[in-house]
Write an enzyme that holds these catalytic residues in place. Structure first.
Site, PDB file in Angstrom:
ATOM      1  N   HIS A   1      -3.766   7.356   1.874  1.00  0.00           N
ATOM      2  CA  HIS A   1      -3.923   5.910   1.719  1.00  0.00           C
ATOM      3  C   HIS A   1      -5.140   5.499   2.107  1.00  0.00           C
ATOM      4  O   HIS A   1      -5.385   5.648   3.171  1.00  0.00           O
ATOM      5  CB  HIS A   1      -2.995   4.849   1.878  1.00  0.00           C
ATOM      6  CG  HIS A   1      -3.215   3.455   1.832  1.00  0.00           C
ATOM      7  ND1 HIS A   1      -3.629   3.093   0.501  1.00  0.00           N
ATOM      8  CD2 HIS A   1      -3.302   2.489   2.762  1.00  0.00           C
ATOM      9  CE1 HIS A   1      -4.087   1.781   0.857  1.00  0.00           C
ATOM     10  NE2 HIS A   1      -3.700   1.413   2.013  1.00  0.00           N
TER      11      HIS A   1
ATOM     12  N   CYS B   1       0.745  -1.268  -0.170  1.00  0.00           N
ATOM     13  CA  CYS B   1       0.094   0.176   0.237  1.00  0.00           C
ATOM     14  C   CYS B   1       0.794   1.416  -0.073  1.00  0.00           C
ATOM     15  O   CYS B   1       0.416   2.445  -0.501  1.00  0.00           O
ATOM     16  CB  CYS B   1      -1.063  -0.151   1.192  1.00  0.00           C
ATOM     17  SG  CYS B   1      -1.997  -1.442   1.034  1.00  0.00           S
TER      18      CYS B   1
ATOM     19  N   ASN C   1     -10.210  -0.513  -0.587  1.00  0.00           N
ATOM     20  CA  ASN C   1      -8.500  -0.168  -0.316  1.00  0.00           C
ATOM     21  C   ASN C   1      -7.883  -0.667  -1.789  1.00  0.00           C
ATOM     22  O   ASN C   1      -7.928  -1.865  -1.979  1.00  0.00           O
ATOM     23  CB  ASN C   1      -8.044  -0.850   0.794  1.00  0.00           C
ATOM     24  CG  ASN C   1      -6.744  -0.835   1.061  1.00  0.00           C
ATOM     25  OD1 ASN C   1      -5.893  -0.276   0.134  1.00  0.00           O
ATOM     26  ND2 ASN C   1      -6.182  -1.042   2.126  1.00  0.00           N
TER      27      ASN C   1
END
Ligand code: ACO
Length: 316
Positions: free
Chosen positions: A243, A113, A273
């Site tokens: 994020h 990520c 996500n």
């Protein structure tokens, strides 16, 4: 001093949408639980025949559309991804082929990520040293390909997409500073266990609760580190582009910055996500929606498997 600046942004999301209601049909979960615990309402899911480089290609074309640069001026390609098309060659090489822009260097970065922040940090260094002038940086992930849809704690979280930026040499600061870290001791809290000899489970395993707590603490520290390194006050930041992992993590970072949520770019409700794609997609959203204006100061931050984490402070 040669500075680097993000001069153009683009994004791509697959057309197939998986809603919480869809998940309710196959899992012991509810729209209410998912929205309350994560902020996610829906996510985009890649077509079975589509690959990460296909999504990266479409995001790049979108970035080029609004850019003053021509594709032929790109002199380095960096792709951040955890879901490469193949074990090798890199997804960056596959993208380069689709774009038809050999022979500049092209390589992948794997920091889950945090991958986009890592890739941006590398692009910045190449430009600062005068080695490259126009770097294509893409964050792309097809997380649905490594998600077990019978595991309710993972199936609800992940989505697919790609975000692309063109980073160019500039005489004024655009990327002000980048900060990257990792600590491999947390490896097993969030991982895909499959090994290179292809044994082991090939979908995500996560100790969600522990990941959540460490993410909030670590992001607190990276905010402090970034402000201190640039001698800035919290009020100097115009926008937080985080994020998109969980709305509660985003809210905790906004609170740390004494920032109201209307200064935070939030896409998690629609994207889930998307791992390495989440920050460039959120940046694309913030800029194209007209929220982020030229000259404003933006803090981007990420946390992901590894653990890896990092931030980038930029002036748009
Ligand atoms: N629907 C209903 N109930 C669920 C679901 C679901 N989809 N998933 C888990 N539960 C249940 C659990 O089974 C558990 O039930 P029990 O108490 O009867 O055993 C209960 O909810 C609580 O489970 P926890 O895992 O402790 O729930 P938590 O509050 O931690 O929320 C979540 C889970 C949303 C995954 C959270 O841990 C999280 O978001 N963690 C961050 C992880 C993350 O974002 N990872 C992405 C990569 S890293 C990063 O990007 C930050």
């Amino acid at each position: 001093m040669i500075y680097s600046k993000i001069t153009s942004v683009g994004g791509y999301l697959p057309s197939n949408i998986l809603t919480n209601k869809d998940l309710e049909r196959s899992l012991d979960t509810s729209d209410e639980w998912i929205v309350t615990m994560t902020g996610i309402k829906e996510r985009h899911i890649i077509d079975p025949n589509e690959t990460s480089s296909d999504m990266a290609y479409k995001a790049t074309l979108d970035a080029i559309k609004t850019s003053k640069k021509d594709l032929k001026e790109i002199d380095l390609i960096i792709v951040a991804t955890t879901t490469p098309d193949k074990i090798f060659p890199s997804t960056a090489c596959a993208l380069q082929n689709k774009l038809g822009i050999g022979e500049c260097p092209a390589f992948d970065i794997q920091a889950v990520c945090s991958g986009f922040i890592y890739a941006l940090s590398i692009a910045d260094k190449f430009i600062n040293t005068g080695s490259k002038k126009n770097v294509l940086v893409v964050g792309v992930d097809a997380m649905s390909k490594i998600t077990d849809y019978s595991d309710r704690s993972n199936a609800i979280l992940w989505g697919d997409g790609a975000g692309a930026v063109i980073v160019s040499a500039s005489d004024k600061p655009g990327i002000i500073s980048t900060h990257i870290h990792s600590d491999g001791k947390y490896e097993s809290l969030l991982h895909v266990p499959r090994t290179k000899n292809l044994s082991g489970k090939d979908t995500i395993e996560m100790q969600g609760n522990q990941v959540f707590k460490i993410a909030v603490n670590t992001l607190d520290r990276i905010v402090d580190e970034t402000l201190k390194a640039n001698n800035l006050k919290k009020s100097d930041i115009d926008w937080l582009v985080p994020h998109q992992a969980n709305i509660r993590i985003l809210e905790a970072t906004a609170k740390k910055l004494d920032m109201s949520m209307d200064r935070v770019i939030v896409t998690i409700d629609k994207h889930g996500n998307t791992s390495a794609a989440s920050i460039p997609l959120a940046l694309n959203d913030g800029i194209k929606s007209g929220k982020i204006k030229p000259g404003e100061t933006i803090l981007m931050e990420a946390f992901g498997g590894g653990f890896t984490w990092g931030s980038a402070l930029i002036k748009y």
